[in-house]
Design an enzyme around this catalytic site. Structure first.
Site, PDB file in Angstrom:
ATOM      1  N   ASN A  85      65.571  32.172  64.153  1.00 31.18           N
ATOM      2  CA  ASN A  85      66.417  32.343  62.986  1.00 31.18           C
ATOM      3  C   ASN A  85      66.873  30.992  62.426  1.00 31.18           C
ATOM      4  OD1 ASN A  85      68.340  33.080  61.103  1.00 31.18           O
ATOM      5  ND2 ASN A  85      69.136  34.761  62.317  1.00 31.18           N
ATOM      6  N   ASP A  86      67.843  30.380  63.067  1.00 28.93           N
ATOM      7  CA  ASP A  86      68.401  29.129  62.528  1.00 28.93           C
ATOM      8  C   ASP A  86      67.359  28.032  62.363  1.00 28.93           C
ATOM      9  OD1 ASP A  86      70.880  30.289  62.464  1.00 28.93           O
ATOM     10  OD2 ASP A  86      71.423  29.599  64.471  1.00 28.93           O
ATOM     11  N   VAL A  87      66.352  28.022  63.238  1.00 28.43           N
ATOM     12  CA  VAL A  87      65.387  26.916  63.203  1.00 28.43           C
ATOM     13  C   VAL A  87      64.442  26.995  62.009  1.00 28.43           C
ATOM     14  CG1 VAL A  87      65.461  26.582  65.702  1.00 28.43           C
ATOM     15  CG2 VAL A  87      63.726  28.088  64.714  1.00 28.43           C
TER      16      VAL A  87
END
Lengths: 94, 457
Positions: B381-383
């Site tokens: 997700n965040d990456v």
């Protein structure tokens, strides 16, 4: 031990630790963290000597805990690292 | 005398083996030999310690080693690869606890030789106890025993007051003419509370960095206690690990673009939620997803921890092999902090049988996304959140990300509509070229495999 000799050991060991790790590829970061975790399991030796010199029940009890925890650190650290690194074998086969 | 010489020589050899072992572990080719050497060093050091003249309590010693060693050995053998980080955390905590306990025995004996020895014993006790308590909390969080991040009101102030009180007590111990058991007891209790309080508010996503930090802490504590006991092997092993662990912690923190001070003192969610994202998420079915990849020429898979938790890496590799049979080039893109620790995802993919040349780092692969027909994001997700490039108010602004959004099409396998582990909204999911394939990673990939097979017949 002479105080200054100890400081020299501190300094040289710190540089060694820094240098040994400085060129490690990202894929090995986790195994290496685990491996260095295993290496400080040598605290077991300190725990054994502390327990060996313990006299009163209190000292014995704390010394026992030190050896117990140190042994767990060393044994667990080894198994986990070895399992992670075992996966790197398949790579060389290919 | 000869015995003492044998013991000292063995400790020296053990120290050399530890350093060579660590050196070996920093290259994939020699890594397995490295841990073996370090292991030989450990056995050697432990065995010769039994020969130390004038020692008692051998029965207790053997029982402690057998029980502690066996429990850790068995649990280490049984644990799943996905749960490795918390195992490293708990074993590390035990090392810290052992260092603190050694200091406690020395205090209980009440014979410290000089201010410097007392100072180092106290420092080692403080660091070891903090590392012990903190590692146990880290373990509890990763294991899911403790889900929420607790944050006290005025957390930082509490941290500072507690730290000052602990250091103050430590100084009082050093300054006192004789060892005062009450002071020492209070000091240990405060150190344990400090370790707990510092770690409680830290979010799960930051845990790897914290575990690495505590690993370095334990190394230092072991080194200090080595000085107190006059065993150079302990000093060397401890300080080498302290330095290496510090460097490793910095590398990890850098990969996340989160300075260590931020991780410890600024909670991620409260660092400002970032701009609201407009638009809607567009869904895609397994069959369309399969078709997009089957008829692509290049697919890049971005695996995240979500894939590992679902145990889907084997299915993903099965799908990869099918696609390659159909002539599609498939690569894996690994973010430095994918998984729970740097390199964790590589280990998990290797376990599933993915060959190394298909697994590429962020720098190696980021330029490739523009030529990829499909970027398949599984459980990450965040990456892959493009807000990290553009949105200055986002907590992850500035973090290097994988440019999955640059691919022609992006397929995101996701359990539901919610935000991810860190609770940050992901702008990628709302982009025009992005489609969401809802479902658990395991089941979604299995469905895609079915459809790819059907198309290949």
């Amino acid at each position: 031990m002479d105080g200054f000799v100890a400081i020299y050991i501190f300094m040289l060991a710190a540089f060694t630790g820094y240098e040994v790790i400085s060129r490690v590829p990202v894929i090995l970061h986790t195994p290496l963290m685990s491996g260095s975790n295993f290496v400080h399991g040598v605290v077991l030796v300190g725990g054994m000597i502390a327990l060996g010199e313990a006299v009163t029940p209190l000292e014995q009890a704390i010394g026992f805990v030190a050896v117990l925890l140190g042994a767990a650190n060393a044994a667990g650290g080894y198994v986990v690292t070895e399992r992670m690194l075992a996966m790197f074998k398949s790579k060389e086969g290919k | 005398m000869a015995l003492k010489w044998l013991i000292d020589a063995s400790y020296f050899v053990a120290a050399v083996l530890f350093i060579l072992g660590l050196k070996g572990m920093s290259s994939p080719v020699t890594a397995r030999k490295g841990i073996l050497w370090a292991g030989v060093g450990m056995v050697l050091a432990t065995v010769v310690t039994f020969l130390t003249p004038g020692m008692n309590n051998f029965a207790l010693m053997v029982i402690a080693i057998a029980v502690g060693g066996a429990l850790a050995w068995v649990s280490g053998k049984k644990v799943a690869m996905t749960d490795m980080p918390q195992m490293v955390a708990i074993y590390n905590g035990m090392g810290g606890g052992a260092a603190a306990a050694i200091a406690a025995v020395e205090f209980a004996r009440g014979e410290m030789h000089g201010v410097i020895v007392t100072l180092l014993a106290t420092l080692g006790a403080l660091i070891g106890a903090v590392s012990f308590a903190g590692s146990v909390v880290a373990w509890a969080k990763l294991q899911g025993v403790m889900r929420k991040a607790f944050r006290l009101p005025a957390q930082n102030a509490v941290n500072v007051v507690l730290a000052l009180a602990t250091v103050g007590l430590g100084l009082a111990i050093i300054a006192a003419p004789a060892i005062d058991p009450t002071l020492v007891g209070a000091f240990f209790v405060l150190s344990l509370i400090l370790g707990t309080i510092i770690t409680l508010p830290i979010g799960g996503a930051d845990m790897p960095v914290v575990i690495s930090l505590f690993n370095a802490f334990t190394g230092l504590a072991v080194g200090f206690e080595g000085f107190v006991m006059g065993i150079p092997a302990l000093i060397i092993a401890g300080i080498v690990v302290g330095a290496a662990g510090t460097l490793l912690t910095q590398l990890m923190a850098k990969a996340m673009n989160r300075p260590i001070s931020n991780i410890l003192f600024v909670p991620m969610a409260a660092a400002g939620g970032g701009e609201a994202v407009e638009g809607e998420q567009k869904e895609v079915g397994a069959m369309d997803a399969a078709a997009m990849m089957r008829y692509a020429s290049k697919v890049i898979i971005v695996p995240g921890y979500g894939m590992a938790v679902a145990g889907a890496q084997h299915k993903v590799w099965e799908m990869t092999e099918l696609l390659e049979e159909a002539g599609v080039e498939v690569l894996f893109a690994i973010h430095p902090v994918a998984g729970r620790m740097p390199g964790h995802m590589n280990v998990l993919l290797a376990e599933a049988g993915v060959p190394y040349e298909k697994i590429l780092d962020l720098e190696e692969i980021n330029a490739d996304f523009a030529q990829a027909d499909v970027a398949l994001v599984i459980g990450a997700n965040d990456v892959v959140n493009p807000s990290a490039r553009t949105d200055k108010s986002s907590p992850i602004y500035g973090m290097p990300i994988l440019n999955a959004d640059m691919a022609q099409n992006v397929i995101v396998v996701k359990r539901g509509k919610g935000t991810g582990y860190s609770g940050i909204e992901n702008a990628l999911f709302y982009k025009d070229n992005c489609r969401l394939l809802y479902g658990s990673a395991q089941q979604a990939v299995a469905e895609v495999i079915q459809h790819v097979k059907a198309m290949s017949v």
